[in-house]
Design a protein around this motif. Structure first.
Motif, short mmCIF file in Angstrom:
data_model
loop_
_atom_site.label_atom_id
_atom_site.label_comp_id
_atom_site.label_asym_id
_atom_site.label_seq_id
_atom_site.Cartn_x
_atom_site.Cartn_y
_atom_site.Cartn_z
N TYR A 191 -0.68 -3.25 4.73
CA TYR A 191 -0.45 -4.51 3.51
C TYR A 191 -0.87 -4.12 2.04
O TYR A 191 -2.17 -3.84 2.36
N ALA A 192 -0.03 -3.91 0.32
CA ALA A 192 -0.54 -4.42 -0.38
C ALA A 192 -0.39 -5.34 -0.95
O ALA A 192 1.16 -5.48 -0.91
N ILE A 193 -1.48 -5.94 -1.66
CA ILE A 193 -0.29 -6.77 -2.29
C ILE A 193 -0.80 -6.65 -4.15
O ILE A 193 -1.72 -6.50 -4.40
N MET A 194 0.43 -6.74 -5.19
CA MET A 194 0.18 -6.45 -6.51
C MET A 194 1.18 -8.04 -6.85
O MET A 194 1.62 -8.65 -6.31
N THR A 195 0.41 -8.01 -8.37
CA THR A 195 1.30 -8.98 -9.27
C THR A 195 2.42 -8.71 -10.05
O THR A 195 1.15 -7.99 -10.89
N GLY A 216 0.01 6.05 6.97
CA GLY A 216 0.00 6.47 8.44
C GLY A 216 1.43 5.02 9.24
O GLY A 216 1.73 5.64 10.19
N ARG A 217 0.37 3.92 8.39
CA ARG A 217 1.27 3.02 9.89
C ARG A 217 2.39 2.68 8.73
O ARG A 217 2.76 2.03 9.98
N GLY A 218 2.90 2.69 7.68
CA GLY A 218 3.29 2.01 7.34
C GLY A 218 2.95 1.19 6.53
O GLY A 218 2.09 0.43 6.37
N LEU A 219 4.08 0.96 4.98
CA LEU A 219 3.63 0.17 3.96
C LEU A 219 3.87 -1.40 3.59
O LEU A 219 5.12 -0.92 3.33
N LEU A 220 3.22 -2.20 3.82
CA LEU A 220 4.36 -3.41 3.25
C LEU A 220 3.89 -3.73 1.75
O LEU A 220 2.89 -4.26 1.66
N LEU A 221 4.69 -3.49 0.92
CA LEU A 221 3.77 -3.75 -0.33
C LEU A 221 5.17 -5.17 -1.00
O LEU A 221 5.71 -5.08 -1.17
N PHE A 222 3.54 -6.32 -1.14
CA PHE A 222 4.13 -7.39 -1.37
C PHE A 222 4.06 -8.01 -2.75
O PHE A 222 2.83 -7.29 -3.41
N VAL A 223 5.25 -8.15 -3.67
CA VAL A 223 4.79 -7.91 -5.38
C VAL A 223 5.48 -9.74 -5.32
O VAL A 223 5.93 -10.90 -5.32
N ASP A 224 3.99 -10.78 -5.75
CA ASP A 224 3.64 -11.87 -5.91
C ASP A 224 4.45 -11.73 -7.68
O ASP A 224 3.82 -10.59 -8.55
N GLU A 225 5.02 -12.74 -7.59
CA GLU A 225 5.63 -13.66 -8.54
C GLU A 225 6.13 -11.85 -9.57
O GLU A 225 6.30 -11.60 -10.66
N ALA A 226 7.05 -12.11 -8.62
CA ALA A 226 7.99 -10.26 -9.49
C ALA A 226 9.10 -10.63 -10.59
O ALA A 226 9.29 -10.04 -10.86
N ASP A 227 9.60 -11.74 -10.54
CA ASP A 227 10.57 -12.17 -11.68
C ASP A 227 9.32 -11.46 -12.96
O ASP A 227 9.87 -11.28 -14.16
N ALA A 228 8.16 -11.56 -13.15
CA ALA A 228 7.13 -11.62 -14.18
C ALA A 228 7.32 -10.24 -14.42
O ALA A 228 7.43 -10.17 -15.80
N MET A 252 7.73 -0.96 2.95
CA MET A 252 9.04 -1.66 3.27
C MET A 252 8.28 -2.80 2.24
O MET A 252 7.13 -3.19 1.29
N LEU A 253 9.41 -2.86 1.32
CA LEU A 253 9.15 -3.93 0.01
C LEU A 253 9.66 -6.01 0.42
O LEU A 253 10.59 -6.11 0.35
N VAL A 254 8.55 -6.15 0.06
CA VAL A 254 8.76 -7.87 -0.08
C VAL A 254 8.39 -7.82 -1.68
O VAL A 254 6.94 -8.26 -1.64
N LEU A 255 9.55 -9.12 -2.10
CA LEU A 255 9.29 -10.13 -3.21
C LEU A 255 8.82 -11.58 -3.41
O LEU A 255 10.20 -11.81 -2.13
#
Length: 485
Positions: free
Chosen positions: A274-278, A304-316, A349-352
């Motif tokens: 997983y990776a977290i960006m704001t 290699g395992r697949g990445l869950l990209l979590f975008v916090d405060e995506a509406d910004a 995988m995109l998680v907003l």
């Protein structure tokens, strides 16, 4: 006359029977009153005995608490005395060692000075001879080097093959240095794209090269997740194992309801990185936002395992492009994001996460496959959270040994239930901060005792502050609606 006598006899017998019935009724009433009185006496005796038992139990608890406090005080005093003795011993040893060292240095200095005074003439003569020998050696070296260099230079100038070979060698050396510099830059950029964390990513479970050297072996176990996460996590794990296309998720709800924790648990349960960006970090990048956005997705594709990209405060930064409040640089970054997420991927995988999903651009809504609504906790969930944080921040420090926190005697379970009813509308994060406030109140009090009144005072403050925040939120909404009418 005889009939009259018979009548009187029957009346007498009836009176006697009635009198016997009255006596029986009176005796029964007396027995009932006696039984009631005995029952009351038994109940009073049992109540008194129970009261005495409770008092004895409370006294035993108080005596045990006093005994524990006394034992703890004695242990602390013993530890302090031992520490003082150890410190005094160490200081004495250091003082003795320092004195011995000073005596040794002083003796060596005196001996060295005495020897130097006795051999001063011999030392001066040795220094003069060494200086003369060194000067003669330097002069001979200069003359020899000048002769050799002159002969070599004349031989080099007279041989044109050597001059041509030297120029060609210098040229090839320059070309090699330039090629090596460019190749190093290309290799560095490739390694950075494969292993380096992009600047927009604040947190990730993937290791960089430096982190891998610091932590060569580090296994993380995913704990059991709640029922709400399980269905999505199982589907995501099966998608990863079968190399299918991941579904993008939108999580919306008030702050502090566990959206970020949900994303981490989802990634770990499904076996993904997983990776977290704001979203708030994108706008300040200006023109560099497009490059940074492409770098994030290039880096995500190397997992290699697949990445869950979590975008916090995506509406910004994922706002409607038709809005006039979005800058051209932010619009270009949004277009880059839309370009990289136009099709479902088997790499990431995109998680907003958003508190205001209605501000999303319509193209963003088109990329969302599933929506999860995180609502504020209900009464049962609030009570569970209050008990959880009360145990973590109050009971465990109070029973954990040497920490300066004591808890007054009151019904903890009943108090947690009352607090859960009073904190209606608060998020899990606010309840956690409330428990931390109880702990801080105990640490700042005289004696470190947390009382029921102190807990109620902190709850009153938290409820009042929460209401103030809600008033600000509603006031901001009204002011914004009036501004754009």
């Amino acid at each position: 006359m005889q009939s009259f006598t018979i009548k009187l006899s029957r009346e007498y017998e009836a009176a006697v029977e009635q009198l016997k019935g009255d006596q029986i009724r009176i005796q029964a009433e007396e027995r009932r009153k006696t039984l009631n009185e005995e029952t009351k006496q038994h109940q009073a005796r049992a109540h008194y005995q129970d009261k005495l038992a409770r008092q004895r139990y409370d006294e035993q608890l108080r005596q045990q608490q006093l005994l524990n406090e006394e034992n703890l005080r004695k242990q602390e005093e013993s530890v302090q005395k031992q520490e003082a003795m150890r410190r005094a011993t160490v200081e004495h040893e250091m003082e003795l060692r320092h004195k011995n060292e000073m005596l040794r240095v002083e003796a060596e200095s005196k001996a060295r000075a005495r020897v130097e005074r006795e051999n001063a003439d011999i030392i001066r003569e040795q220094i003069r001879l060494k200086a003369a020998e060194h000067r003669q050696t330097v002069l001979e070296s200069i003359r020899t080097a000048g002769a050799v260099f002159g002969e070599g230079f004349r031989a080099f100038i007279s041989d044109w093959d050597k001059v041509t070979a030297t120029v060609a060698g210098l040229t090839l050396l320059a070309v090699g240095v330039y090629s090596a510099r460019n190749a190093t830059g290309v290799a560095g950029r490739y390694i950075e794209a494969r292993l380096g964390k992009p600047s927009l990513v604040r947190e990730t479970s993937r290791f960089t090269v430096v982190e891998a050297l610091k932590h060569p072996v580090k296994v993380r176990r995913a704990p059991k997740l709640e029922e709400r996460v399980r269905d999505i996590a199982i589907a995501t794990r099966n998608t990863r194992q079968n190399r299918g296309l991941y579904r993008n998720i939108l999580m919306y709800g008030p702050p502090g309801t566990g959206k970020t924790l949900f994303a981490k648990k989802l990634a770990m349960h499904s076996g993904m990185d997983y990776a977290i960006m704001t979203g708030g970090d994108v706008a300040p990048m200006g023109r560099d936002g497009v490059t940074a956005m492409h770098k994030v997705f290039d880096w995500a594709g190397t997992s290699g395992r697949g990445l869950l990209l979590f975008v916090d405060e995506a509406d910004a930064f994922l706002r409607k492009r038709s809005s006039e409040r979005i800058s051209e640089d932010l619009r270009a970054t949004l277009n880059a994001f839309l370009y990289r997420t136009g099709e479902q991927s088997n790499k990431f995988m995109l998680v907003l996460a958003s508190n205001q999903p209605e501000q999303f651009d319509w193209a963003i809504n088109d990329r969302i496959d599933e929506i999860v609504n995180f609502m504020l906790p209900g009464l049962e969930e609030r009570e569970r959270l209050v008990r959880l944080y009360f145990d973590r921040y109050v009971l465990e420090p109070a029973t954990g040994g040497r920490q300066r926190l004591k808890l007054a005697q009151f019904d903890y379970g009943l108090k947690c239930s009352e607090i859960a009813k009073r904190v209606e509308g608060m998020s899990g994060r606010e309840i956690s901060k409330l428990a931390v406030a109880w702990q801080a109140a105990a640490y700042s009090s005289e004696g470190g005792v947390l009382t029921e009144a102190m807990i109620d005072a902190r709850v009153d403050d938290a409820v009042r502050q929460h209401q103030q925040k809600m008033d600000w939120l509603h006031g901001e909404g009204n002011w914004t609606s009036q501004r754009y009418m």
